[in-house]
Design a protein around this motif. Structure first.
Motif, mmCIF file in Angstrom:
data_model
loop_
_atom_site.group_PDB
_atom_site.id
_atom_site.type_symbol
_atom_site.label_atom_id
_atom_site.label_comp_id
_atom_site.label_asym_id
_atom_site.label_seq_id
_atom_site.Cartn_x
_atom_site.Cartn_y
_atom_site.Cartn_z
ATOM 1 N N GLY B 218 0.815 -1.204 0.000
ATOM 2 C CA GLY B 218 0.000 0.000 0.000
ATOM 3 C C GLY B 218 0.851 1.257 0.000
ATOM 4 N N TYR B 219 1.846 1.312 0.899
ATOM 5 C CA TYR B 219 2.699 2.501 0.968
ATOM 6 C C TYR B 219 3.529 2.638 -0.311
ATOM 7 C CZ TYR B 219 1.587 3.750 5.770
ATOM 8 O OH TYR B 219 0.936 4.174 6.894
ATOM 9 N N ALA B 220 3.956 1.500 -0.884
ATOM 10 C CA ALA B 220 4.732 1.583 -2.124
ATOM 11 C C ALA B 220 3.869 2.094 -3.267
ATOM 12 C CB ALA B 220 5.318 0.215 -2.448
ATOM 13 N N THR B 221 2.613 1.602 -3.348
ATOM 14 C CA THR B 221 1.720 2.093 -4.397
ATOM 15 C C THR B 221 1.442 3.574 -4.201
ATOM 16 O OG1 THR B 221 0.690 -0.070 -4.205
ATOM 17 C CG2 THR B 221 -0.376 1.520 -5.652
ATOM 18 N N ALA B 222 1.237 3.962 -2.941
ATOM 19 C CA ALA B 222 1.041 5.387 -2.655
ATOM 20 C C ALA B 222 2.251 6.175 -3.128
ATOM 21 C CB ALA B 222 0.812 5.600 -1.154
ATOM 22 N N GLY B 223 3.449 5.616 -2.880
ATOM 23 C CA GLY B 223 4.668 6.267 -3.351
ATOM 24 C C GLY B 223 4.667 6.403 -4.862
ATOM 25 N N ALA B 224 4.149 5.385 -5.557
ATOM 26 C CA ALA B 224 4.118 5.447 -7.017
ATOM 27 C C ALA B 224 3.216 6.580 -7.493
ATOM 28 C CB ALA B 224 3.644 4.113 -7.585
ATOM 29 N N PHE B 225 2.054 6.734 -6.855
ATOM 30 C CA PHE B 225 1.175 7.851 -7.222
ATOM 31 C C PHE B 225 1.899 9.179 -6.988
ATOM 32 C CE2 PHE B 225 -2.356 4.796 -6.881
ATOM 33 C CZ PHE B 225 -3.060 5.146 -8.011
ATOM 34 N N CYS B 226 2.544 9.279 -5.814
ATOM 35 C CA CYS B 226 3.271 10.514 -5.500
ATOM 36 C C CYS B 226 4.377 10.748 -6.513
ATOM 37 C CB CYS B 226 3.838 10.447 -4.092
ATOM 38 S SG CYS B 226 4.797 11.885 -3.636
ATOM 39 N N ALA B 227 4.998 9.651 -6.984
ATOM 40 C CA ALA B 227 6.080 9.779 -7.956
ATOM 41 C C ALA B 227 5.582 10.421 -9.244
ATOM 42 C CB ALA B 227 6.689 8.409 -8.239
ATOM 43 N N VAL B 228 4.375 10.018 -9.687
ATOM 44 C CA VAL B 228 3.814 10.622 -10.902
ATOM 45 C C VAL B 228 3.613 12.120 -10.687
ATOM 46 C CG1 VAL B 228 1.871 10.621 -12.498
ATOM 47 C CG2 VAL B 228 2.707 8.466 -11.560
ATOM 48 N N GLY B 229 3.046 12.456 -9.505
ATOM 49 C CA GLY B 229 2.871 13.868 -9.189
ATOM 50 C C GLY B 229 4.203 14.599 -9.153
ATOM 51 N N ALA B 230 5.224 13.943 -8.593
ATOM 52 C CA ALA B 230 6.542 14.572 -8.478
ATOM 53 C C ALA B 230 7.141 14.830 -9.852
ATOM 54 C CB ALA B 230 7.475 13.685 -7.654
ATOM 55 N N ILE B 231 6.930 13.887 -10.798
ATOM 56 C CA ILE B 231 7.443 14.077 -12.159
ATOM 57 C C ILE B 231 6.841 15.340 -12.767
ATOM 58 C CG2 ILE B 231 7.261 13.173 -14.507
ATOM 59 C CD1 ILE B 231 7.694 10.403 -13.361
ATOM 60 N N ILE B 232 5.509 15.479 -12.622
ATOM 61 C CA ILE B 232 4.853 16.641 -13.220
ATOM 62 C C ILE B 232 5.321 17.937 -12.545
ATOM 63 C CG2 ILE B 232 2.616 17.728 -13.642
ATOM 64 C CD1 ILE B 232 1.448 14.914 -13.804
ATOM 65 N N LEU B 233 5.434 17.888 -11.201
ATOM 66 C CA LEU B 233 5.905 19.077 -10.475
ATOM 67 C C LEU B 233 7.310 19.473 -10.916
ATOM 68 C CD1 LEU B 233 4.834 18.668 -6.738
ATOM 69 C CD2 LEU B 233 4.488 20.659 -8.174
ATOM 70 N N THR B 234 8.204 18.475 -11.006
ATOM 71 C CA THR B 234 9.588 18.749 -11.402
ATOM 72 C C THR B 234 9.627 19.374 -12.775
ATOM 73 O OG1 THR B 234 10.244 16.806 -10.172
ATOM 74 C CG2 THR B 234 11.867 17.721 -11.675
ATOM 75 N N SER B 235 8.823 18.798 -13.670
ATOM 76 C CA SER B 235 8.793 19.307 -15.035
ATOM 77 C C SER B 235 8.248 20.735 -15.049
ATOM 78 C CB SER B 235 7.940 18.364 -15.878
ATOM 79 O OG SER B 235 7.425 19.016 -16.984
ATOM 80 N N ARG B 236 7.292 21.027 -14.155
ATOM 81 C CA ARG B 236 6.702 22.355 -14.160
ATOM 82 C C ARG B 236 7.695 23.408 -13.683
ATOM 83 N NH1 ARG B 236 1.312 23.736 -10.876
ATOM 84 N NH2 ARG B 236 2.807 24.292 -9.268
ATOM 85 N N VAL B 237 8.450 23.099 -12.606
ATOM 86 C CA VAL B 237 9.389 24.104 -12.109
ATOM 87 C C VAL B 237 10.720 24.043 -12.848
ATOM 88 C CG1 VAL B 237 8.368 24.216 -9.827
ATOM 89 C CG2 VAL B 237 10.201 22.596 -10.255
ATOM 90 N N ALA B 238 10.919 22.988 -13.667
ATOM 91 C CA ALA B 238 12.129 22.856 -14.496
ATOM 92 C C ALA B 238 13.403 23.040 -13.698
ATOM 93 C CB ALA B 238 12.085 23.831 -15.672
ATOM 94 N N SER B 239 13.394 22.538 -12.451
ATOM 95 C CA SER B 239 14.599 22.654 -11.638
ATOM 96 C C SER B 239 14.504 21.677 -10.483
ATOM 97 C CB SER B 239 14.761 24.078 -11.108
ATOM 98 O OG SER B 239 13.588 24.473 -10.444
ATOM 99 N N GLY B 240 15.646 21.454 -9.812
ATOM 100 C CA GLY B 240 15.644 20.635 -8.613
ATOM 101 C C GLY B 240 15.455 21.540 -7.411
ATOM 102 N N GLN B 241 14.282 21.466 -6.773
ATOM 103 C CA GLN B 241 13.958 22.372 -5.674
ATOM 104 C C GLN B 241 13.968 21.594 -4.364
ATOM 105 O OE1 GLN B 241 13.247 25.603 -5.859
ATOM 106 N NE2 GLN B 241 12.728 26.007 -8.004
ATOM 107 N N PRO B 242 14.928 21.895 -3.450
ATOM 108 C CA PRO B 242 14.933 21.163 -2.174
ATOM 109 C C PRO B 242 13.747 21.512 -1.276
ATOM 110 C CG PRO B 242 16.663 22.822 -2.224
ATOM 111 C CD PRO B 242 16.076 22.787 -3.595
ATOM 112 N N ALA B 243 13.050 22.617 -1.572
ATOM 113 C CA ALA B 243 11.845 22.948 -0.783
ATOM 114 C C ALA B 243 10.657 23.021 -1.737
ATOM 115 C CB ALA B 243 12.034 24.263 -0.051
ATOM 116 N N LEU B 244 10.437 21.921 -2.486
ATOM 117 C CA LEU B 244 9.501 21.982 -3.609
ATOM 118 C C LEU B 244 8.058 22.194 -3.168
ATOM 119 C CD1 LEU B 244 9.042 21.806 -6.597
ATOM 120 C CD2 LEU B 244 8.927 19.351 -6.427
ATOM 121 N N ALA B 245 7.503 21.313 -2.365
ATOM 122 C CA ALA B 245 6.070 21.385 -2.060
ATOM 123 C C ALA B 245 5.838 21.082 -0.596
ATOM 124 C CB ALA B 245 5.305 20.405 -2.944
#
Lengths: 325, 326
Positions: B218-245
């Motif tokens: 369950g936690y791993a699947t939740a991580g996978a969903f978060c990973a998809v969100g993280a990909i989109i967020l990263t692409s949106r800010v076009a940078s590596g942000q240590p204080a992203l969200a």
């Protein structure tokens, strides 16, 4: 020995960890085991110690208060604003502000029967927002009413005056927990909620007072934080809730409730501060220190589960008694 | 040993009527249309959906954890770690492999959380706050605390800015995420096991289920969903942000709570998540459009969580009382 086998060994974990950390950092950083550094640590632990003692009351009734960091920031900021308007002693108004936040948490958890995590998450968000709003989007409020640096940093008999005051508050917490009815009832509620009703106590009110104590101590921590910084910092305190939980749990407070010792929590807070200072003096990046604090939090949880497992002699660590209602 | 058949599901995710959050959502939408200037424009509504889409994808992961009776605070920090990892390995391996590496780090944190909660029986709050701290520290440590810009690349910006048949990619991804979550919860074996473990972990264990493994998944699947969100967020800010969200975990928990998922676990439907997310996204958008300080978002979010949880609980009490008196 009987005292150890009935579970008091959990309170010795924090002192033992401090000794281990002192030995470790004494080897890693030559400047670590010096009187100056000892005084520096002794003057720094009090914000965390106050927060951790407050957190202890919430954990003792099987709860959590994840809003303490935000409450400390808000009450410290409002305290500074009051002090600037009314004079330095008004900084102590931080205490009633924290108490008010604690009352809201306590009412939500005790009377309205919210899960502690939901109630304190709600107040965390609201209080964080309020702290930003009263300062016009997160600007620090300088304390112009008087100079508190002397009170916060100059040693009198080995501790700065504010450290002595904090120590006094923590001693008062010990009396409340061990010798007053409310403290005994808080421990009773944590270990056996049904029993409280049977002896004529009111569980909702006792739970509420635990969160009120927690909020009051967060308010005191906020005042101390502001006095040390010479300013009200509305964005400070993020992450302090985690450290306070870690300190309280390392200090032997059982996550399943009902077991707590104030002096052990003080030792737990000292341990966290020793680790932070030790890493700093070893030349480690502050970001790495953050990783270490995270590891300490998880280790404290493992320690709690491990102790429960060992002391109860269970073959099965799954217990119906949950910490997450 | 896991038994082959699951004869009884405590509360299958069926909805006999639309969730209460749907009405609140509709009401808030109409209110915003009437009272908030520039709310009901095509551009703004697309913006609400675009921002809500990321929240929705991550909230789908949060919903799994909440159904399991847990709570997940590490999402924001792991998304930040993902963005930092992605941008750091990007020059060496290219945008696609970079995003995959970032996603893998989020799933890795999910696995650690799942192992600690499931196998070591630690409280989810302690575990996920601890990994939040560690992931956030690691993200800052890797880049020295400062954001790291990504080299411009069309492939890299596609997840946030691309369109398929005129629909923005984040919105498509959110629809896909909701579909996957619904299939997992309502039709998948693992989803049913999540409900079992969330409703009563002890009973699930006594019934012969491997609660630790189910929690881990369950936690791993939740991580996978978060990973998809993280990909989109990263692409949106076009940078590596240590204080992203930093507020991502709070917003997703709030969305689930407002949508009507009981935080005690064992129940929940994907539509509740969707409506909860829409309410949070509209609130945040309205605060900005009315020109209130952004801090109001936090205040409103906190009050909305408390109000939603309180109302849902008392609603059940009221209904039970009404049933008795009849």
């Amino acid at each position: 020995m009987t005292r150890l086998s009935d579970g008091s060994v959990r309170f010795l974990v924090a002192p033992a960890s401090i000794l281990a950390a002192l030995a470790l950092f004494g080897i890693a950083a030559p400047d670590f085991l010096t009187p100056d550094n000892g005084f520096s640590i002794a003057s720094q632990i009090w914000v965390l110690a106050l927060l951790a003692v407050g957190q202890m009351f919430a954990i003792a009734v099987r709860g959590f208060d994840i809003s303490v960091g935000a409450v400390a920031a808000l009450s410290g900021t409002l305290g500074v604003m009051a002090a600037n308007a009314l004079g330095l002693p008004a900084l102590l108004l931080a205490l009633p502000v924290g108490l008010a936040c604690g009352t809201v948490n306590g009412w939500l958890v005790g009377h309205a029967r919210f899960q502690p995590i939901v109630a304190t998450l709600g107040t965390l968000l609201a209080v964080k927002g309020l702290a930003l709003l009263v300062t016009g989007d997160g600007q620090a409020v300088p304390l112009t009413a008087g100079d508190t640096a002397g009170l916060a940093f100059d040693a009198v008999l080995g501790l700065p005056p504010l450290g002595w005051i904090a120590l006094g508050c923590i001693a008062a917490a010990h009396v409340v927990l061990r010798h007053l009815v409310v403290g005994r009832r808080i421990l009773m509620l944590g270990s056996n909620p049904e029993a409280v009703g049977l002896v004529g106590g009111r569980p909702a009110r006792i739970e509420m007072s635990a969160y009120q104590l927690c909020g009051a101590f967060a308010g005191l921590a906020g005042a101390l934080m502001a006095a040390r910084a010479g300013a009200g910092l509305p964005t400070e305190g993020a992450g302090m809730e985690l450290q306070s939980i870690a300190a309280a749990v390392i200090g032997g407070t059982a996550l399943a409730g009902g077991r707590a010792q104030v002096w052990a929590v003080l030792a737990g807070a000292s341990f966290v501060q020793v680790v932070l200072t030790g890493l700093n003096l070893s030349g480690v990046s502050p970001f790495f220190a953050q990783i270490a604090v995270g590891a300490v939090i998880i280790a404290s949880g493992l320690m709690d589960t491990g102790l429960r497992f060992l002391l109860s002699g269970l073959s099965n660590p799954f217990q119906p008694k949950g910490t997450f209602r | 040993m896991m038994s082959k058949r699951v004869p009884f599901a405590p509360s299958l995710p069926r909805l006999s009527r639309p969730p209460a959050a749907a009405l609140v959502c509709l009401g808030l939408f109409l209110l915003c249309c009437l009272l908030v200037p520039r709310f009901a424009t095509y551009g703004n509504l697309e913006n609400v959906l675009r921002v809500g889409a990321i929240l929705c994808i991550v909230a789908c992961g949060q919903a799994i954890v909440i159904i399991l009776g847990g709570i997940e605070f590490s999402f924001g920090a792991s998304a930040a770690l993902a963005s930092v990892v992605t941008v750091m390995v990007l020059p060496a391996v290219g945008p696609v492999a970079g995003l995959v590496a970032g996603a893998a780090s989020v799933i890795g944190i999910g696995l650690v959380n799942g192992w600690l909660v499931g196998r070591m029986v630690l409280p989810p709050v302690i575990v996920t706050l601890g990994t939040l701290m560690m992931a956030s520290g690691a993200a800052s440590w890797l880049v020295g605390g400062l954001p790291l810009d990504a080299p411009p690349s069309a492939v890299f910006s596609w997840p946030a800015r691309g369109r398929v048949l005129g629909v923005p990619v984040p919105i498509l991804a959110a629809v896909l995420a909701c579909t996957v979550l619904h299939v997992l919860l309502a039709h998948g074996r693992i989803g049913r096991l999540w409900y079992h473990v969330g409703a009563n972990p002890l009973a699930a264990r006594l019934a012969g289920l491997d609660a630790a493994r189910i929690t881990l998944l369950g936690y791993a699947t939740a991580g996978a969903f978060c990973a998809v969100g993280a990909i989109i967020l990263t692409s949106r800010v076009a940078s590596g942000q240590p204080a992203l969200a930093p507020n991502l975990p709070f917003e997703t928990i709030a969305a689930c709570a407002i949508g009507g998922l009981p935080l005690a676990g064992g129940r929940g439907h994907v539509l509740q998540v969707v409506f909860g997310v829409l309410i949070v996204a509209m609130l945040n958008n309205a605060v900005v459009l009315i020109n209130l300080p952004v801090a109001w978002q936090l205040v409103l979010l906190g009050l909305a969580v408390l109000a939603a949880v309180g109302l849902q609980r008392d609603w059940a009490v009221l209904k039970r009382l009404a049933g008795r008196s009849r």
